[in-house]
Design an enzyme around this catalytic site. Structure first.
Site, PDB file in Angstrom:
ATOM      1  N   LYS A 116       0.813  -1.226   0.000  1.00 37.30           N
ATOM      2  CA  LYS A 116       0.000   0.000   0.000  1.00 37.30           C
ATOM      3  C   LYS A 116       0.845   1.275   0.000  1.00 37.30           C
ATOM      4  CE  LYS A 116      -3.223  -2.926   0.048  1.00 37.30           C
ATOM      5  NZ  LYS A 116      -3.594  -3.440  -1.276  1.00 37.30           N
ATOM      6  N   LYS A 158      -2.700   2.217   9.332  1.00 39.95           N
ATOM      7  CA  LYS A 158      -2.966   1.150   8.364  1.00 39.95           C
ATOM      8  C   LYS A 158      -1.716   0.304   8.137  1.00 39.95           C
ATOM      9  CE  LYS A 158      -6.492   3.493   5.593  1.00 39.95           C
ATOM     10  NZ  LYS A 158      -6.875   3.941   4.244  1.00 39.95           N
ATOM     11  N   GLY A 164      -8.680  -4.831   3.243  1.00 42.92           N
ATOM     12  CA  GLY A 164      -9.746  -5.540   3.947  1.00 42.92           C
ATOM     13  C   GLY A 164      -9.841  -5.220   5.426  1.00 42.92           C
ATOM     14  N   GLU A 200      -2.746   8.024   8.304  1.00 46.73           N
ATOM     15  CA  GLU A 200      -3.504   8.932   7.437  1.00 46.73           C
ATOM     16  C   GLU A 200      -4.508   9.710   8.267  1.00 46.73           C
ATOM     17  OE1 GLU A 200      -5.510   6.469   4.558  1.00 46.73           O
ATOM     18  OE2 GLU A 200      -3.814   6.509   3.175  1.00 46.73           O
ATOM     19  N   LYS A 201      -4.912  10.838   7.743  1.00 46.92           N
ATOM     20  CA  LYS A 201      -6.067  11.553   8.288  1.00 46.92           C
ATOM     21  C   LYS A 201      -7.274  10.614   8.139  1.00 46.92           C
ATOM     22  CE  LYS A 201      -8.522  15.291   9.363  1.00 46.92           C
ATOM     23  NZ  LYS A 201      -8.330  15.836  10.723  1.00 46.92           N
ATOM     24  N   HIS A 208     -17.372   4.689  -0.612  1.00 50.10           N
ATOM     25  CA  HIS A 208     -16.389   3.913  -1.362  1.00 50.10           C
ATOM     26  C   HIS A 208     -16.862   3.920  -2.816  1.00 50.10           C
ATOM     27  CE1 HIS A 208     -14.020  -0.035  -2.045  1.00 50.10           C
ATOM     28  NE2 HIS A 208     -14.561   0.305  -3.192  1.00 50.10           N
ATOM     29  N   ASN A 290      -6.961  -2.441  -7.226  1.00 52.79           N
ATOM     30  CA  ASN A 290      -7.116  -3.892  -7.360  1.00 52.79           C
ATOM     31  C   ASN A 290      -6.705  -4.292  -8.771  1.00 52.79           C
ATOM     32  OD1 ASN A 290      -8.283  -4.162  -4.773  1.00 52.79           O
ATOM     33  ND2 ASN A 290     -10.186  -3.391  -5.605  1.00 52.79           N
ATOM     34  N   ARG A 292      -7.181  -7.040 -10.489  1.00 49.94           N
ATOM     35  CA  ARG A 292      -7.896  -8.252 -10.906  1.00 49.94           C
ATOM     36  C   ARG A 292      -9.276  -7.868 -11.431  1.00 49.94           C
ATOM     37  NH1 ARG A 292      -8.690  -7.633  -5.314  1.00 49.94           N
ATOM     38  NH2 ARG A 292     -10.892  -7.258  -4.880  1.00 49.94           N
TER      39      ARG A 292
HETATM   40  C1  MV4 Z   1      -9.961   4.777   5.494  1.00 53.40           C
HETATM   41  C2  MV4 Z   1     -11.171   5.244   6.030  1.00 53.40           C
HETATM   42  C3  MV4 Z   1     -11.216   6.550   6.468  1.00 53.40           C
HETATM   43  N1  MV4 Z   1     -10.117   7.347   6.388  1.00 53.40           N
HETATM   44  N2  MV4 Z   1      -8.901   5.606   5.433  1.00 53.40           N
HETATM   45  C4  MV4 Z   1     -11.262   0.228   4.960  1.00 53.40           C
HETATM   46  C5  MV4 Z   1     -10.583  -0.880   4.248  1.00 53.40           C
HETATM   47  C6  MV4 Z   1      -9.320  -0.357   3.748  1.00 53.40           C
HETATM   48  N3  MV4 Z   1      -9.138  -0.746   2.398  1.00 53.40           N
HETATM   49  C7  MV4 Z   1      -9.394   1.128   3.905  1.00 53.40           C
HETATM   50  N4  MV4 Z   1     -10.562   1.404   4.684  1.00 53.40           N
HETATM   51  C8  MV4 Z   1     -10.835   2.656   5.119  1.00 53.40           C
HETATM   52  N5  MV4 Z   1      -9.813   3.535   5.042  1.00 53.40           N
HETATM   53  C9  MV4 Z   1      -9.000   6.846   5.874  1.00 53.40           C
HETATM   54  N6  MV4 Z   1      -7.920   7.652   5.823  1.00 53.40           N
HETATM   55  C10 MV4 Z   1     -12.246   4.369   6.103  1.00 53.40           C
HETATM   56  C11 MV4 Z   1     -12.070   3.060   5.659  1.00 53.40           C
HETATM   57  C12 MV4 Z   1     -13.229   2.217   5.787  1.00 53.40           C
HETATM   58  C13 MV4 Z   1     -13.903   1.746   4.662  1.00 53.40           C
HETATM   59  C14 MV4 Z   1     -13.483   2.030   3.380  1.00 53.40           C
HETATM   60  C15 MV4 Z   1     -14.163   1.555   2.281  1.00 53.40           C
HETATM   61  C16 MV4 Z   1     -15.276   0.790   2.464  1.00 53.40           C
HETATM   62  C17 MV4 Z   1     -15.726   0.464   3.728  1.00 53.40           C
HETATM   63  C18 MV4 Z   1     -15.045   0.935   4.829  1.00 53.40           C
HETATM   64  C19 MV4 Z   1     -15.510   0.625   6.102  1.00 53.40           C
HETATM   65  C20 MV4 Z   1     -14.821   1.086   7.182  1.00 53.40           C
HETATM   66  C21 MV4 Z   1     -13.692   1.869   7.034  1.00 53.40           C
END
Ligand code: MV4
Length: 448
Positions: A116, A158, A164, A200-201, A208, A290, A292
């Protein structure tokens, strides 16, 4: 063009790939574990090779067994589907060494986007907006606290090897930083064998929204519009749709251009998805890419009227793509039908399907490998079907989905069908008023 494609996957996606190959006049080889003898992907492929025991490590994840199946069937390409080996750079490399075309991006593309931090650095260099945060990995708690202070709380930790949601912690104030840092590191080490963490902030209540892209071997990269995947539970998508109800013409143009920049920066080959978080002000930030075909590619197929598996195969064979970007012509929604009990914390519900009636009619598509009398094995993921509806407008599409869900009969096991029926009636969902936290506030209880 290829003569024979081996499909290194199972279930609905393996069948989905068989179907396109047939239409293209390409022979197919299914591989299967002993738990999957009765699956439709095995029945409809031209040839089928049993590659081992039910556990994925002994079959669908076993590179030697899959390469042995390639050798005895004389296939000239491998389609990995999604999951299993689809984003395994070593597998893509082995394919190349064997002179077998891996239908997907190069090992280099997979590696770059799989880490990432590397992906984020690549996006910054390409001029794609990313979430403010640390440059590279955090060295220690002290420097983490300093960066958190600079970008402002809340922040999110992260795992660089993540995705996931594993190894992810939200930190709302400095006092909580150190504990969360330790938890994130431990979880990342346990899950990925890599405890690299970045910061990250934290974006509150984001959507999404992901952009489907395609790049060919001649340097052309296009986008094929967006999918809204905000309806998720514990990082498992449940419903996807296109167009996003949050989308505007200007936002699509900006996100489409950013996604193309992302693909062009790495000379991307194949179909791929650039995932973004979009905040309430419609500011968007790169999240992950992604490399794929995804489960939800079907909603894009329905709204732009294009077969994405066919595009993948043509790109892999060296054909040129047109160079034109796509916008949704219709509205499409996909409901994932899982063998899970929504009344019981979505607990898996494998077993024998005693009766199965799939909805039909105009604008209704069901992608599935199951049928009445089929036994869902307990070893793999629980998705048993995808119900995709399309119509002229979102409103009509929801009505069609409700009609189709009412027609969908699956007996003998529990499924997520009643959950989807309830969701389709929810006022906020119907108004397009939702974000990634929606499911946490939507309490599902049975119809009856
Ligand atoms: C975030 C976020 C808020 N702020 N990053 C969740 C899975 C991973 N791929 C990244 N994710 C998130 N990253 C920042 N800086 C909130 C999430 C997140 C989320 C993102 C996409 C779809 C569903 C989610 C559910 C919870 C948190």
């Amino acid at each position: 063009m290829f003569n024979k494609i081996l499909i290194a996957n199972r279930g609905e996606i393996a069948l989905r790939i068989v179907r396109t190959c047939k239409e293209m006049g390409i022979k197919t080889v299914a591989v299967y574990s002993t738990a999957d003898r009765e699956s439709l992907h095995v029945r409809f492929a031209d040839e089928a090779v049993c590659i081992g025991a039910p556990a994925s490590a002994d079959s669908y994840l076993s590179i030697p067994r899959i390469m042995a199946a390639v050798e005895i069937t004389n296939a000239d390409a491998i389609h990995p589907g999604y999951g299993f080996l689809a984003e395994n750079a070593d597998f893509a490399e082995v394919c190349t060494e064997y002179g077998i075309k891996f239908i997907g991006p190069t090992p280099n593309h997979i590696r770059k986007m799989g880490d990432k931090i590397t992906a984020k650095e690549t996006m910054i260099a390409a001029g794609v907006p990313v979430i403010p945060g640390s440059e590279g990995l955090l060295k220690d708690v002290k420097s983490g606290l300093k960066i958190a202070e600079d970008i402002g709380y809340p922040v999110i930790l992260k795992a660089t090897a993540g995705g996931g949601g594993k190894g992810m912690r939200i930190v709302r104030e400095p006092d909580e930083f150190e504990d969360n840092w330790n938890m994130a590191r431990n979880e990342a080490r346990a899950s990925f064998g890599n405890d690299g963490i970045y910061i990250e902030k934290f974006i509150e209540e984001p959507r999404h929204i992901e952009i489907q892209i395609a790049g060919d071997q001649h340097g052309t990269v296009i986008h094929l519009s967006e999918r809204d995947c905000s309806i998720q539970r514990r990082h498992q998508k449940l419903v996807e749709e296109s167009p996003s109800p949050f989308m505007t013409k200007a936002l699509r143009k900006a996100m489409g251009e950013a996604a193309i920049k992302a693909g062009a920066a790495i000379n991307y080959e194949g179909v791929g998805t650039v995932e973004f978080l979009v905040d309430k002000y419609r500011k968007f930030y790169f999240m992950e890419m992604n490399t794929r075909i995804q489960v939800e590619h079907t909603v894009t197929e329905e709204v732009i009227d294009h077969d994405l598996i066919k595009e993948q195969i043509k790109i892999a064979a060296g054909e040129k793509i047109s160079g034109k970007n796509y916008i949704p012509l219709l509205h499409a929604i996909e409901c994932r039908i899982n063998a899970e009990d929504p009344n019981n914390n979505f607990r898996p519900s494998p077993g024998k399907i005693s009766s199965f009636h799939s909805p039909k009619g105009h604008g209704v598509r069901v992608d599935t490998h199951v049928y009445a009398g089929y036994t869902i094995p307990p070893y793999y993921d629980s998705m048993i079907a995808k119900l995709i509806c399309r119509a002229q407008t979102r409103e009509e599409c929801i009505k069609k989905m409700q009609r189709a869900l009412d027609e969908f009969i699956v007996e003998g096991i529990k499924t997520t069908i009643p959950f989807h029926k309830k969701l389709m009636r929810n006022e906020d969902f119907r108004a397009g008023n939702f974000h990634t936290g929606f499911i946490n506030t939507f309490d599902y209880v049975d119809e009856k």
